[in-house]
Design a protein around this motif. Sequence first.
Motif, PDB file in Angstrom:
ATOM      1  N   ILE A   3     131.220 142.301  -4.747  1.00  0.00           N
ATOM      2  CA  ILE A   3     131.567 140.910  -4.399  1.00  0.00           C
ATOM      3  C   ILE A   3     130.873 140.477  -3.108  1.00  0.00           C
ATOM      4  CG2 ILE A   3     133.487 139.349  -3.791  1.00  0.00           C
ATOM      5  CD1 ILE A   3     135.389 141.328  -5.244  1.00  0.00           C
ATOM      6  N   ASN A   4     130.248 139.286  -3.122  1.00  0.00           N
ATOM      7  CA  ASN A   4     129.764 138.661  -1.882  1.00  0.00           C
ATOM      8  C   ASN A   4     130.064 137.168  -1.929  1.00  0.00           C
ATOM      9  OD1 ASN A   4     128.427 137.699   0.389  1.00  0.00           O
ATOM     10  ND2 ASN A   4     126.412 137.743  -0.592  1.00  0.00           N
ATOM     11  N   TRP A   5     131.151 136.762  -1.279  1.00  0.00           N
ATOM     12  CA  TRP A   5     131.534 135.342  -1.297  1.00  0.00           C
ATOM     13  C   TRP A   5     130.571 134.479  -0.499  1.00  0.00           C
ATOM     14  CZ3 TRP A   5     133.894 134.717  -5.387  1.00  0.00           C
ATOM     15  CH2 TRP A   5     134.947 135.524  -5.805  1.00  0.00           C
ATOM     16  N   SER A   6     129.760 135.063   0.396  1.00  0.00           N
ATOM     17  CA  SER A   6     128.829 134.234   1.179  1.00  0.00           C
ATOM     18  C   SER A   6     127.531 133.972   0.420  1.00  0.00           C
ATOM     19  CB  SER A   6     128.540 134.888   2.535  1.00  0.00           C
ATOM     20  OG  SER A   6     127.821 136.093   2.366  1.00  0.00           O
ATOM     21  N   GLY A   7     127.356 134.561  -0.747  1.00  0.00           N
ATOM     22  CA  GLY A   7     126.136 134.348  -1.538  1.00  0.00           C
ATOM     23  C   GLY A   7     126.358 133.356  -2.672  1.00  0.00           C
ATOM     24  N   GLY A   8     125.390 133.325  -3.573  1.00  0.00           N
ATOM     25  CA  GLY A   8     125.493 132.423  -4.736  1.00  0.00           C
ATOM     26  C   GLY A   8     124.794 131.095  -4.537  1.00  0.00           C
ATOM     27  N   LEU A   9     123.704 131.092  -3.751  1.00  0.00           N
ATOM     28  CA  LEU A   9     123.026 129.835  -3.387  1.00  0.00           C
ATOM     29  C   LEU A   9     121.958 129.490  -4.434  1.00  0.00           C
ATOM     30  CD1 LEU A   9     124.415 128.624  -1.027  1.00  0.00           C
ATOM     31  CD2 LEU A   9     124.415 131.054  -0.707  1.00  0.00           C
ATOM     32  N   HIS A  10     122.434 128.878  -5.506  1.00  0.00           N
ATOM     33  CA  HIS A  10     121.680 128.772  -6.764  1.00  0.00           C
ATOM     34  C   HIS A  10     120.595 127.697  -6.846  1.00  0.00           C
ATOM     35  CE1 HIS A  10     125.139 125.995  -8.463  1.00  0.00           C
ATOM     36  NE2 HIS A  10     124.708 125.613  -7.281  1.00  0.00           N
ATOM     37  N   HIS A  11     120.512 126.790  -5.849  1.00  0.00           N
ATOM     38  CA  HIS A  11     119.508 125.704  -5.944  1.00  0.00           C
ATOM     39  C   HIS A  11     118.163 126.037  -5.300  1.00  0.00           C
ATOM     40  CE1 HIS A  11     122.546 123.055  -7.510  1.00  0.00           C
ATOM     41  NE2 HIS A  11     123.245 123.026  -6.387  1.00  0.00           N
TER      42      HIS A  11
END
Length: 406
Positions: free
Chosen positions: A155-163
Motif C-alpha cells: 500500500i502507498n496512499w501517497s502514490g497513484g498520480l495517474h495523469h
Amino acid sequence: DKGITRPRGHKVSFHYNSQIEDMHFGKTHPMKPWRLTLTKHLVLGYGLQFAMDTYQAVAAGKDQVRAFHDPDYVDFLSEVAPETFEGLSRMPRFAKHTPAKHEYDSVDLGPFNLSTSPGADCPVFDGMSTYLFLYTGATLAATHQLTTQNSDIAINWSGGLHHAHKSEASGFCYINDIVLSILDMLRVYARVLYIDIDVHHGDGVEEAFQRQPRVMTLSYHRYGPYDDTGHKFFPGTGDLGDIGLRGSVGEHFALNVPIPSGIDDRQYKYLFENITQRAIDAFKPSAIVLQCGADSLGGDRLGQFNLNVKAHGECVAFVKRARLPLLILGGGGYTARNVARAWCYETAIASDNGATLPAALPMHLLPRPAAFTKRGHGNGTLFPTFARSHPNDCRDADNEYMVKVL
Ligand code: V1P
Ligand code: CA
Ligand code: ZN
C-alpha cells in the motif's frame, strides 16, 4: 492492540514518508498532502500498523524515473524550485518544452506544463522535488515488495498520480509512479491489470500502455458534458469507444467506463463488480494495481459521484478476492476527512481487519490525548470531526455509514 490482528495467509506492507504531508501546493489548490496526515493518524489510532509491515519510503533515483519519463523532464523536476523556475525555464533544453501561450490561458505555463502562477494545476512549490521523488520511491518500494514475493499486498496512499505524461505534468500529477511500477512489474509478471476508481480518467497510464497487450487498463470515471458551456469534466477523455491504440497489438487492452454524475453505491457496485470480473476472467492477470482515488466519494470538492466509504472499500475487497499480488495506491481525494476515512478503512480491508474496526478509536493507542483536551476536543476521538456527521460530508442521506464504519 488486541483487536487488530495480522492477516492469516497473506502479508501486507505499508509504505510512507511523513515528509510528504508537510508539502503545500498553494493556498487555493485542492490537492492537500495533509490529508495523508489524517490518514496516518487514523491508521495508527486503530493500531493497523500491527497488522502490516511498515516501511519508511526513500526517494526514487533519477535513473528509475527515466524508465518512463523524458530525461530533460526528469532533470527539470529534480532541479526546480520556485526560485530557480524562471532561470531554468530559459535554458534551451528546457525552453523547447514550453507550450505556445494561448490568449484564453488564465495561467502562464512554463516548460512541461509547470507554472508558478497561482491557480495552476501543476504549480512549482517549495520542496516539490522532494515530494515527487518520495511518493515515487514509496510506490517503487511497494512494487519491490510484491515482485520479490515479500508481500502479497503493498500500500502507498501517497502514490497513484495517474495523469502525468512522459514529458508533461498534468492534473496535479508530475511523475507517473503507476507507469513506473507497472514497467517494473512487467519484468516479473506476464500480465498486469490496472484498475482506477478515481473519479477522473486514468489517461496517463492508459496512454503509456496503449500499444501494450501485457497491460490492461480499466478506468471508471465521470465523463460527459457537465454544463451549458460544453465544458468537459477533467481530463475530458475516456469514452466507451476508447479501447487502446487501434491497429496496434494493444487494441482492446484499454477499457473505459464513462459514468454520469451522481452514481450511487448500488449502481457503482453493479458496474464495478461485473466489469472487473469479466476483465479478470478474460485477461487473466498475474498481478493487479488498484488506484483508489477517493474523489469518487460523495461530497468530494472536485468529484461528482455519490459513493460512501463502504462502497469504495468494497471495490478493494472485491479486487483482493482475486488473490493476486496487489498494489494499492491513492490518487485524488479533495475532502480530506473523507479521504482519511476511506483509506484507513481500505487499509483495514487489505489486512483483514475491515470487519472489526470499532466505531471509536482505541483510546490507549492515542499519542497525546491531552493535546486535544486542551483545545476542548477531548471527546474520546482523535479527530473530533470524524465522530460527527456533518451535512456536507456526503451528498447521500446514507452518509451515516461513514461514521459507523470508523
Ligand atoms: O479542469 C482543469 C484544467 C485547468 N483548465 C485548463 C482545465 N483542471 C482540474 C484538474 C483536476 C485534476 C484531478 C487529479 C486526480 O485525478 C489525480 C490526483 O484526482 C482542476 C479542477 C477541477 N475542478 O477539476 N484544477 C483545479 N480544479 C484547480 C482549482 C484551484 C487551483 C488549482 C487547480
Ligand atoms: Ca478512474
Ligand atoms: Zn481524481
